[in-house]
Design an enzyme around this catalytic site. Sequence first.
Site, mmCIF file in Angstrom:
data_model
loop_
_atom_site.group_PDB
_atom_site.id
_atom_site.type_symbol
_atom_site.label_atom_id
_atom_site.label_comp_id
_atom_site.label_asym_id
_atom_site.label_seq_id
_atom_site.Cartn_x
_atom_site.Cartn_y
_atom_site.Cartn_z
ATOM 1 C CD GLN A 242 -2.850 -1.117 -0.017
ATOM 2 O OE1 GLN A 242 -3.590 -0.162 -0.240
ATOM 3 N NE2 GLN A 242 -2.798 -2.169 -0.818
ATOM 4 C CG HIS A 245 -1.878 3.023 -3.353
ATOM 5 N ND1 HIS A 245 -2.793 3.149 -4.374
ATOM 6 C CD2 HIS A 245 -2.080 1.792 -2.820
ATOM 7 C CE1 HIS A 245 -3.522 2.040 -4.461
ATOM 8 N NE2 HIS A 245 -3.106 1.200 -3.541
ATOM 9 C CD GLU A 310 -8.094 3.414 1.793
ATOM 10 O OE1 GLU A 310 -8.639 3.375 0.677
ATOM 11 O OE2 GLU A 310 -6.940 3.869 1.968
ATOM 12 C CG HIS A 311 -6.917 -0.641 2.902
ATOM 13 N ND1 HIS A 311 -6.227 0.383 2.282
ATOM 14 C CD2 HIS A 311 -7.898 -1.010 2.050
ATOM 15 C CE1 HIS A 311 -6.764 0.619 1.092
ATOM 16 N NE2 HIS A 311 -7.786 -0.196 0.925
ATOM 17 C CG ASP A 344 -6.265 -2.071 -2.938
ATOM 18 O OD1 ASP A 344 -7.204 -1.521 -2.339
ATOM 19 O OD2 ASP A 344 -5.070 -1.845 -2.676
ATOM 20 C CG HIS A 404 -45.985 24.294 9.903
ATOM 21 N ND1 HIS A 404 -45.418 25.438 9.424
ATOM 22 C CD2 HIS A 404 -45.182 23.259 9.500
ATOM 23 C CE1 HIS A 404 -44.313 25.135 8.760
ATOM 24 N NE2 HIS A 404 -44.154 23.820 8.784
#
Length: 425
Positions: A242, A245, A310-311, A344, A404
């Site tokens: 990762q 990335h 995230e992961h 992924d 109302h």
Amino acid sequence: MPKSEVTASLDQVRETVTGVIADIRARGDEAVRAYSEKFDKWSPDSFRLSDEEVEKIVASVPQQVIDDIRFVQDQVRTFARHQLDSLREFEVETLPGVKLGQKHIPVQAAGAYIPGGRYPLTASAHMTIVTAKVAGVPRVVACTPPIHGEIPAATVAAMHLAGADEIWLLGGVQAVAAMSVGTDTMRPVNLIAGPGNAYVAEAKRQLFGEIGIDLFAGPTEILVLADDQADPFVCAVDLLSQAEHGPDSPAVLITTSREVAEKTIAEVERLLPDMPTRDFAGPAWRDHGQVHVVDTLDELYALADEFAFEHVEVLTAEPRLALERMTQYGALFLGEGTCVSFGDKVIGTNHVLPTRGAARYTGGLWVGKYLKTVTYQEVTDTDSQALLGRLCGRAARVELFEGHARSGDVRAAKAAGDELPWNTA
């Protein structure tokens, strides 16, 4: 990078994006073409591919690639259909003749942004387009940039096989803005999903509200949780998987074993020099890598929840304990046989996930993101109409909403003959 430089960089991104969006609002297709020429050196007669062009491009892709795309999209489609099946429409009678209901209506047009540039993320086509189509979105517009002036054939094939209704070779802010505000040649969409660079993310942020978006995206994150049974080699490989990335992608290990921590660090340092993507993974590990040693699994899970990453990959003797102990994560990957890279690329769950702590308040992209959960009401019983009308009158007047209240009064008058003292006609 010093904080002042980061702030300056963010300010520059915001300023550039604001200008591009404003220009596209004003000049439409003319501005889109200008920015495509400037940023991508790309200015074809039409940015939208015709059916014949798509067929020709798909035919150029090796059959093994096509077969693999179909397989992965089947996995994504199957999981998305199960998500859809978990959503229930209902109608319930809460009082005599009072019916309340819930429906799920797909957005009528969705945009899918598929990045190019550093990595042509074909998998993003699966996640954004297949999921939208399972939700029932009738029009999906898919945009991806050319790569160094070339058509990314595998990405186009993935977009086509996923079910995109329109495929445009258009990238960056100009693609997001065109999909959002519309031009003479592109009708606007209601929601945009898909990852991108800082400029794409900022464009989605600025346009949110005018359109819906999937998530506010940040750098990819991985958190590996390991006990003394974990293999340091696996920990290292997965952290680097990762980190590649980008140079700002955090890669973090939390472990109950000092030995696993030290050996994982050694393995990372051994593997990094020979990685083809070391130019990204190296700075990510150097600047954003962390290793934490804790005493117990309870501390491990508590610290993991603080990261809200995230992961989260769980390499422990009983990985499913994380399902009970953790509440803040984008996606869990349980056990050594399950790597983040599966999520992924191939396994079928959606890889568009919350970053930068957003897992504290949201999950990732799913079929429900493309649906509007709406309600409806119907009152057919006169006794219930009178009851609710009188109650509405009293409740509204407590809040000083006379209009109302009168709307409720009328229902009670129609149903039960109540007087309307405010009606002097």
